[in-house]
Design a protein around this motif. Sequence first.
Motif, PDB file in Angstrom:
ATOM      1  N   SER A   1     -36.299  -7.632  37.955  1.00 31.75           N
ATOM      2  CA  SER A   1     -37.108  -6.452  37.664  1.00 31.75           C
ATOM      3  C   SER A   1     -38.565  -6.847  37.834  1.00 31.75           C
ATOM      4  N   GLY A   2     -39.252  -6.148  38.668  1.00 33.73           N
ATOM      5  CA  GLY A   2     -40.617  -6.527  39.001  1.00 33.73           C
ATOM      6  C   GLY A   2     -40.603  -7.568  40.086  1.00 33.73           C
ATOM      7  N   GLU A   3     -41.627  -8.390  40.123  1.00 33.80           N
ATOM      8  CA  GLU A   3     -41.737  -9.383  41.181  1.00 33.80           C
ATOM      9  C   GLU A   3     -41.089 -10.725  40.842  1.00 33.80           C
ATOM     10  N   GLU A   4     -41.039 -11.064  39.551  1.00 30.88           N
ATOM     11  CA  GLU A   4     -40.477 -12.368  39.209  1.00 30.88           C
ATOM     12  C   GLU A   4     -39.840 -12.431  37.825  1.00 30.88           C
ATOM     13  N   THR A   5     -39.480 -11.318  37.250  1.00 28.01           N
ATOM     14  CA  THR A   5     -38.819 -11.315  35.944  1.00 28.01           C
ATOM     15  C   THR A   5     -37.342 -11.040  36.131  1.00 28.01           C
ATOM     16  N   TRP A   6     -36.527 -11.994  35.732  1.00 27.27           N
ATOM     17  CA  TRP A   6     -35.065 -11.898  35.827  1.00 27.27           C
ATOM     18  C   TRP A   6     -34.492 -11.709  34.440  1.00 27.27           C
ATOM     19  N   SER A   7     -33.494 -10.847  34.337  1.00 27.92           N
ATOM     20  CA  SER A   7     -32.826 -10.656  33.031  1.00 27.92           C
ATOM     21  C   SER A   7     -31.358 -10.414  33.260  1.00 27.92           C
TER      22      SER A   7
ATOM     23  N   VAL B   1     -22.901 -15.632  35.556  1.00 28.45           N
ATOM     24  CA  VAL B   1     -23.320 -14.234  35.460  1.00 28.45           C
ATOM     25  C   VAL B   1     -24.594 -14.042  36.286  1.00 28.45           C
ATOM     26  N   PRO B   2     -24.576 -13.126  37.257  1.00 28.52           N
ATOM     27  CA  PRO B   2     -25.789 -12.903  38.051  1.00 28.52           C
ATOM     28  C   PRO B   2     -26.867 -12.215  37.217  1.00 28.52           C
ATOM     29  N   MET B   3     -28.108 -12.637  37.400  1.00 23.72           N
ATOM     30  CA  MET B   3     -29.229 -12.010  36.716  1.00 23.72           C
ATOM     31  C   MET B   3     -29.815 -10.942  37.633  1.00 23.72           C
ATOM     32  N   THR B   4     -30.520  -9.980  37.040  1.00 19.68           N
ATOM     33  CA  THR B   4     -31.093  -8.856  37.775  1.00 19.68           C
ATOM     34  C   THR B   4     -32.608  -9.004  37.824  1.00 19.68           C
TER      35      THR B   4
ATOM     36  N   SER C   1     -31.128 -15.742  44.403  1.00 25.12           N
ATOM     37  CA  SER C   1     -30.826 -15.069  43.141  1.00 25.12           C
ATOM     38  C   SER C   1     -30.726 -16.106  42.032  1.00 25.12           C
ATOM     39  N   LEU C   2     -30.821 -15.644  40.797  1.00 27.38           N
ATOM     40  CA  LEU C   2     -30.622 -16.507  39.634  1.00 27.38           C
ATOM     41  C   LEU C   2     -29.328 -16.110  38.940  1.00 27.38           C
ATOM     42  N   TYR C   3     -28.647 -17.104  38.384  1.00 22.25           N
ATOM     43  CA  TYR C   3     -27.390 -16.901  37.662  1.00 22.25           C
ATOM     44  C   TYR C   3     -27.472 -17.621  36.333  1.00 22.25           C
ATOM     45  N   LEU C   4     -26.775 -17.088  35.356  1.00 23.67           N
ATOM     46  CA  LEU C   4     -26.725 -17.670  34.023  1.00 23.67           C
ATOM     47  C   LEU C   4     -25.331 -18.229  33.794  1.00 23.67           C
ATOM     48  N   THR C   5     -25.254 -19.485  33.374  1.00 24.14           N
ATOM     49  CA  THR C   5     -23.962 -20.093  33.090  1.00 24.14           C
ATOM     50  C   THR C   5     -24.045 -20.896  31.800  1.00 24.14           C
ATOM     51  N   GLY C   6     -22.904 -21.158  31.215  1.00 19.74           N
ATOM     52  CA  GLY C   6     -22.849 -21.921  29.977  1.00 19.74           C
ATOM     53  C   GLY C   6     -21.404 -22.245  29.649  1.00 19.74           C
ATOM     54  N   SER C   7     -21.196 -22.883  28.520  1.00 24.80           N
ATOM     55  CA  SER C   7     -19.861 -23.350  28.165  1.00 24.80           C
ATOM     56  C   SER C   7     -18.942 -22.226  27.674  1.00 24.80           C
ATOM     57  N   LEU C   8     -19.485 -21.089  27.267  1.00 25.68           N
ATOM     58  CA  LEU C   8     -18.655 -19.979  26.798  1.00 25.68           C
ATOM     59  C   LEU C   8     -17.970 -19.290  27.965  1.00 25.68           C
ATOM     60  N   SER C   9     -16.812 -18.691  27.704  1.00 27.54           N
ATOM     61  CA  SER C   9     -16.082 -18.018  28.773  1.00 27.54           C
ATOM     62  C   SER C   9     -16.875 -16.857  29.360  1.00 27.54           C
TER      63      SER C   9
END
Length: 64
Positions: free
Chosen positions: A58-64, A53-56, A34-42
Amino acid sequence: MGKTLPLQENTYIYYIILMKLTFQVNYRTQWGESLYLTGSLSVLGENNPVLAVPMTLSGEETWS
């Protein structure tokens, strides 16, 4: 995260600017990954992978 603007002497307005950002990443993962989004903000977990934050997928290789 808001700003204070002086109106007149001893009078201030407090305002917050809100915006919605959408991230899309084209990336092919291996089964079970899976892909996750992280950064300096809470809201992004303060650079802590456990709070990212886990990404979702959609399709074969597009994460949002």
